[in-house]
Enzyme design. Structure first.
Site, PDB file in Angstrom:
ATOM      1  N   LYS A  91     -20.038 -49.271  40.086  1.00 59.39           N
ATOM      2  CA  LYS A  91     -19.679 -47.938  40.703  1.00 59.39           C
ATOM      3  C   LYS A  91     -20.779 -47.521  41.433  1.00 59.39           C
ATOM      4  O   LYS A  91     -20.974 -46.822  42.303  1.00 59.39           O
ATOM      5  CB  LYS A  91     -19.469 -46.727  39.527  1.00 59.39           C
ATOM      6  CG  LYS A  91     -18.425 -47.191  38.355  1.00 59.39           C
ATOM      7  CD  LYS A  91     -16.997 -47.231  39.185  1.00 59.39           C
ATOM      8  CE  LYS A  91     -16.156 -47.459  38.177  1.00 59.39           C
ATOM      9  NZ  LYS A  91     -14.580 -47.441  38.691  1.00 59.39           N
TER      10      LYS A  91
HETATM   11  C1  LIG Z   1     -16.301 -51.666  33.962  1.00 54.35           C
HETATM   12  C2  LIG Z   1     -15.258 -51.584  34.806  1.00 54.35           C
HETATM   13  N1  LIG Z   1     -14.420 -52.549  35.387  1.00 54.35           N
HETATM   14  C3  LIG Z   1     -13.329 -52.377  35.782  1.00 54.35           C
HETATM   15  C4  LIG Z   1     -12.804 -51.114  36.235  1.00 54.35           C
HETATM   16  C5  LIG Z   1     -11.702 -51.282  37.198  1.00 54.35           C
HETATM   17  O1  LIG Z   1     -12.009 -50.677  38.368  1.00 54.35           O
HETATM   18  P1  LIG Z   1     -10.797 -50.126  39.266  1.00 54.35           P
HETATM   19  O2  LIG Z   1     -10.647 -48.866  38.571  1.00 54.35           O
HETATM   20  O3  LIG Z   1     -11.382 -50.042  40.753  1.00 54.35           O
HETATM   21  O4  LIG Z   1      -9.775 -50.809  39.259  1.00 54.35           O
HETATM   22  C6  LIG Z   1     -13.559 -49.910  35.808  1.00 54.35           C
HETATM   23  C7  LIG Z   1     -13.080 -48.762  36.247  1.00 54.35           C
HETATM   24  O5  LIG Z   1     -12.186 -48.509  36.640  1.00 54.35           O
HETATM   25  C8  LIG Z   1     -14.761 -50.187  35.191  1.00 54.35           C
HETATM   26  O6  LIG Z   1     -15.425 -49.155  35.089  1.00 54.35           O
HETATM   27  N1  LIG Z   2     -13.126 -46.992  35.209  1.00 53.44           N
HETATM   28  C1  LIG Z   2     -13.503 -45.929  36.087  1.00 53.44           C
HETATM   29  C2  LIG Z   2     -12.038 -44.890  36.136  1.00 53.44           C
HETATM   30  C3  LIG Z   2     -12.446 -43.953  37.444  1.00 53.44           C
HETATM   31  O1  LIG Z   2     -12.044 -44.682  38.534  1.00 53.44           O
HETATM   32  P1  LIG Z   2     -12.348 -44.423  40.267  1.00 53.44           P
HETATM   33  O2  LIG Z   2     -13.051 -45.847  40.678  1.00 53.44           O
HETATM   34  O3  LIG Z   2     -11.410 -43.950  40.887  1.00 53.44           O
HETATM   35  O4  LIG Z   2     -13.571 -43.594  39.864  1.00 53.44           O
HETATM   36  C4  LIG Z   2     -14.634 -45.211  35.464  1.00 53.44           C
HETATM   37  O5  LIG Z   2     -15.271 -45.685  34.927  1.00 53.44           O
HETATM   38  O6  LIG Z   2     -14.643 -44.009  35.284  1.00 53.44           O
END
Ligand SMILES: Cc1ncc(COP(=O)(O)O)c(C=O)c1O
Ligand SMILES: N[C@@H](CCOP(=O)(O)O)C(=O)O
Length: 463
Positions: free
Chosen positions: A113
């Site tokens: 993120k």
């Molecule tokens: C550690 C981790 N892996 C994978 C994901 C999945 O990513 P996305 O939500 O973009 O599919 C998230 C959050 O959603 C995450 O925090």
């Molecule tokens: N896994 C995410 C969930 C939120 O997803 P986002 O990509 O829409 O911000 C988190 O860690 O909060």
């Protein structure tokens, strides 16, 4: 570059507008009116360049004239030149003859993120100053977006951030990364519910136009197009370093809200030769089931060893559905109305066929996640976090005979999920130096019921 809503009814905006707006006012998600493309020569020219220089080439076409080249360049240099602890920013580690792990956890909060949120914080600074506007951020997190967004905005005078997480459903390290930040502009709220409840509250707050206007609401979740855009870059850096555009690559992406894999879909649409994209899910497998059956149906959320993916309403899937329908906003609206009323909608046969041509999918249960972590460690000495392990397993299942290099996205550092890592391999890596005392720091958070009116009153009361 102009941005349009997946539901077809909201105002068309430029990049600055879309970054400050978050959710479209018709309830949809913003997407570019058309996807810019890069030629093979342009992609080839990325070889040997820094992460920041490649980011400039990938991101520039999405920004239009909202930032000068010099402004964008300096934001990217600051973000990727200083905030990440690894000199390659997103290094690739080889774990098998044809297998690679793309480490996306070298940013300040140890998850992928940071790639987007470190940059988004800088966009907020510039765009809010131009409009002489202070912002209220309302976000939902299953653990990682929250700490990355807080880190990117802590201590800012012109931003208040309210972050909702599902009570007792994030890891101790994830919670503490959020709740030990004590700057006055940060409010952490544990919601009595799941991540899906938190995300639904955020979207409902945006859909209350009187409320959103009264506090200048803005989004840090992947609702915000700038989040997805920034995540496109590491598909380019990794593919180019393994031979693109002269060699295709395939990706396995641990998936929950469908943001990260949607960024891979955009990279492919921009011209990056991506062979296969694998949706890797834990037992919260709404996406895998949709690709299997054509019906997108939310079920109850299971608590798993990969809690950040404990999601059964995948926000960004709407962006894909928009493309599957031939960008028909009224059809997307009717699907989403059906989902709101009945908890499901069904893709038609042509849409399902298109989706299956674009993605493979595999769901991984907790026992398998642990055994993959054990096996990877025993074979290679690599400590994967449970989310990454879900990706590794999905790659093994879906891409065993791949002729193109297989890259699994390592979305978080194993230290964030110490209990699962300990269970799998018997020890946990130490917390990095900048957060060595995390478990001793004082925590500050509030608890609220899953109730929109209570939440909106709390936000209006300020930080
Ligand atoms: C550690 C981790 N892996 C994978 C994901 C999945 O990513 P996305 O939500 O973009 O599919 C998230 C959050 O959603 C995450 O925090
Ligand atoms: N896994 C995410 C969930 C939120 O997803 P986002 O990509 O829409 O911000 C988190 O860690 O909060």
């Amino acid at each position: 570059m102009k941005y349009i809503s997946t539901r077809g009814q909201a105002e068309v905006l430029d990049f600055e507008g879309v970054t400050l707006t978050g959710l479209a006012r018709d309830g949809g998600l913003y997407v570019p009116e058309s996807i810019p493309t890069l030629t093979a020569d342009e992609i080839r020219s990325m070889r040997g360049k820094s992460y920041s220089d490649i980011a400039f080439q990938v991101i520039k076409p999405f920004i239009g004239d909202c930032l000068t080249d010099a402004e964008l360049k300096s934001m990217l240099d600051e973000t990727y030149g200083t905030a990440f602890r690894h000199p390659a920013v997103a290094p690739l580690v080889q774990t098998g003859a044809n297998d690679w792990i793309l480490e996306l956890f070298h940013g300040p909060t140890l998850a992928f993120k940071d790639f987007a949120l470190q940059l988004l914080g800088r966009f907020f600074d510039v765009f809010s100053a131009r409009r002489d506007r202070s912002l209220t951020i309302l976000g939902a997190t299953s653990g990682d977006t929250g700490s990355a967004a807080i880190e990117a905005t802590r201590g800012r005078d012109n931003v208040k951030i309210f972050m909702l997480h599902p009570k007792d459903r994030v890891s101790d390290v994830q919670r503490r990364q959020m709740t030990t930040v004590i700057e006055p502009n940060v409010v952490n709220i544990a919601v009595e519910g799941t991540f899906d409840d938190c995300q639904a509250l955020v979207k409902a707050a945006f859909n209350n136009h009187e409320f959103r206007d009264s506090v200048n609401l803005t989004a840090v979740n992947s609702i915000n197009w700038a989040r997805v855009m920034a995540q496109v870059v590491y598909y380019f850096t990794s593919a180019v370093s393994l031979g693109a555009p002269d060699r295709s690559v395939s990706y396995s992406v641990p998936t929950g809200n469908f943001g990260d894999i949607f960024a891979g879909y955009i990279a492919r649409a921009m011209g990056l030769p991506i062979d296969k994209l694998v949706v890797a899910t834990n037992s919260n497998d709404i996406l895998a089931k949709t690709l299997q059956t054509g019906t997108y149906a939310s079920g109850s959320v299971n608590a798993t060893l990969s809690p950040s993916m404990d999601i059964q309403v995948s926000s960004n899937f709407e962006r894909l559905v928009f493309d599957l329908t031939g960008r028909d906003g009224s059809k997307v609206q009717s699907y989403m109305d059906g989902f709101a009323a009945e908890g499901q909608f069904k893709l038609d046969a042509a849409e399902l066929e298109k989706a299956r041509a674009l993605f493979l999918a595999h769901q991984v249960d907790d026992a398998t996640t642990l055994s993959v972590m054990q096996d990877l460690y025993a074979r290679t000495g690599y400590s994967a976090d449970p989310h990454t392990a879900v990706g590794v397993k999905a790659a093994q299942e879906c891409l065993a005979s791949s002729t193109s290099p297989v890259i699994t996205l390592a979305t978080a550092h194993p230290v964030k999920f110490g209990a699962a890592v300990e269970k799998a391999i018997g020890h946990v890596p130490a917390l990095p130096e900048h957060m060595a005392d995390l478990m001793e720091r004082e925590e500050r958070m509030e608890t609220l019921p899953n109730d929109l009116e209570t939440l909106m009153s709390r936000v209006k009361a300020g930080s």
